[in-house]
Scaffold this motif. Structure first.
Motif, PDB file in Angstrom:
ATOM      1  N   PHE A 120       0.830  -1.200   0.000  1.00 54.19           N
ATOM      2  CA  PHE A 120       0.000   0.000   0.000  1.00 54.19           C
ATOM      3  C   PHE A 120       0.871   1.259   0.000  1.00 54.19           C
ATOM      4  CE2 PHE A 120      -2.403   3.225   2.445  1.00 54.19           C
ATOM      5  CZ  PHE A 120      -3.444   3.410   1.555  1.00 54.19           C
ATOM      6  N   LYS A 121       1.937   1.288   0.822  1.00 55.97           N
ATOM      7  CA  LYS A 121       2.816   2.448   0.888  1.00 55.97           C
ATOM      8  C   LYS A 121       3.541   2.668  -0.450  1.00 55.97           C
ATOM      9  CE  LYS A 121       3.618   2.401   5.839  1.00 55.97           C
ATOM     10  NZ  LYS A 121       4.583   2.208   6.924  1.00 55.97           N
ATOM     11  N   GLU A 122       3.990   1.584  -1.056  1.00 57.51           N
ATOM     12  CA  GLU A 122       4.685   1.713  -2.353  1.00 57.51           C
ATOM     13  C   GLU A 122       3.726   2.189  -3.436  1.00 57.51           C
ATOM     14  OE1 GLU A 122       7.949   1.442  -3.081  1.00 57.51           O
ATOM     15  OE2 GLU A 122       8.278   1.186  -0.932  1.00 57.51           O
ATOM     16  N   THR A 123       2.487   1.740  -3.371  1.00 54.73           N
ATOM     17  CA  THR A 123       1.485   2.173  -4.352  1.00 54.73           C
ATOM     18  C   THR A 123       1.194   3.650  -4.171  1.00 54.73           C
ATOM     19  OG1 THR A 123       0.511  -0.044  -4.332  1.00 54.73           O
ATOM     20  CG2 THR A 123      -0.824   1.717  -5.252  1.00 54.73           C
ATOM     21  N   GLN A 124       1.094   4.097  -2.911  1.00 49.02           N
ATOM     22  CA  GLN A 124       0.852   5.512  -2.650  1.00 49.02           C
ATOM     23  C   GLN A 124       1.999   6.375  -3.182  1.00 49.02           C
ATOM     24  OE1 GLN A 124       0.104   5.763   1.594  1.00 49.02           O
ATOM     25  NE2 GLN A 124      -2.087   6.076   1.236  1.00 49.02           N
ATOM     26  N   LYS A 125       3.251   5.907  -3.016  1.00 43.70           N
ATOM     27  CA  LYS A 125       4.407   6.651  -3.533  1.00 43.70           C
ATOM     28  C   LYS A 125       4.327   6.783  -5.055  1.00 43.70           C
ATOM     29  CE  LYS A 125       7.904   4.800  -0.724  1.00 43.70           C
ATOM     30  NZ  LYS A 125       9.291   4.342  -0.630  1.00 43.70           N
ATOM     31  N   ALA A 126       3.986   5.683  -5.710  1.00 42.16           N
ATOM     32  CA  ALA A 126       3.913   5.695  -7.174  1.00 42.16           C
ATOM     33  C   ALA A 126       2.794   6.611  -7.656  1.00 42.16           C
ATOM     34  CB  ALA A 126       3.708   4.280  -7.697  1.00 42.16           C
TER      35      ALA A 126
END
Length: 165
Positions: A120-126
């Protein structure tokens, strides 16, 4: 020809001051049978020049053939040297690429995460990065819209002025 003139021409000839016409006169004089006895020693010189003019060299020079063969061998050697140099350069490039390239990741890990929170955190960054780039694009579209409005105002005014004329 008079004897004193022949002696004067001989003197000029040995000093290197005669013209070609004068040398031809000397050759004509020494080719006749009426040569003075004290000048008979010069007959061989002037008769030799007449014979040498007619003589043609017909033998082949052996050194010339060797030079032709050497130049042919030189060209052949040059071709082989250039081929060898090309091979060495290609091998050098291949060695450089082989040893300095990063290994390709052949694993099946294509960015998948086992932990949903990390995913979820990596998706938010992207998505945040994407959003910033889209916002920059939208800002530039605002400038285009302002330009379009100004252009429409200018062209409408000129159309109205042209109708009145």
């Amino acid at each position: 020809m008079e004897l004193y003139k022949v002696e004067a021409l001989l003197e000029k000839y040995f000093d290197g001051e005669t013209s070609i016409a004068e040398e031809n006169e000397l050759q004509d004089y020494f080719s006749t049978q009426q040569v003075a006895p004290h000048l008979e020693k010069y007959i061989a010189i002037f008769n030799h020049f007449a014979v040498a003019k007619e003589q043609q060299f017909e033998q082949e020079i052996p050194g010339l053939q060797i030079q032709k063969d050497e130049s042919r061998n030189h060209k052949r050697n040059l071709a082989w040297i250039s081929i060898a140099a090309s091979v060495v350069v290609l091998m050098g490039i291949g060695t450089y690429v082989f040893y300095n390239s990063e290994p390709v990741n052949n694993s099946k890990d294509l960015g998948t995460y086992d932990d949903p929170e990390v995913a979820f955190k990596e998706t938010q960054k992207a998505l945040s990065l994407l959003s910033k780039n889209v916002n920059v694009g939208i800002e530039s579209v605002k400038y285009v819209e302002e330009y379009q409005i100004a252009k429409n105002k200018v062209f409408r005014k000129t159309k109205n002025k042209s109708r009145g004329i």
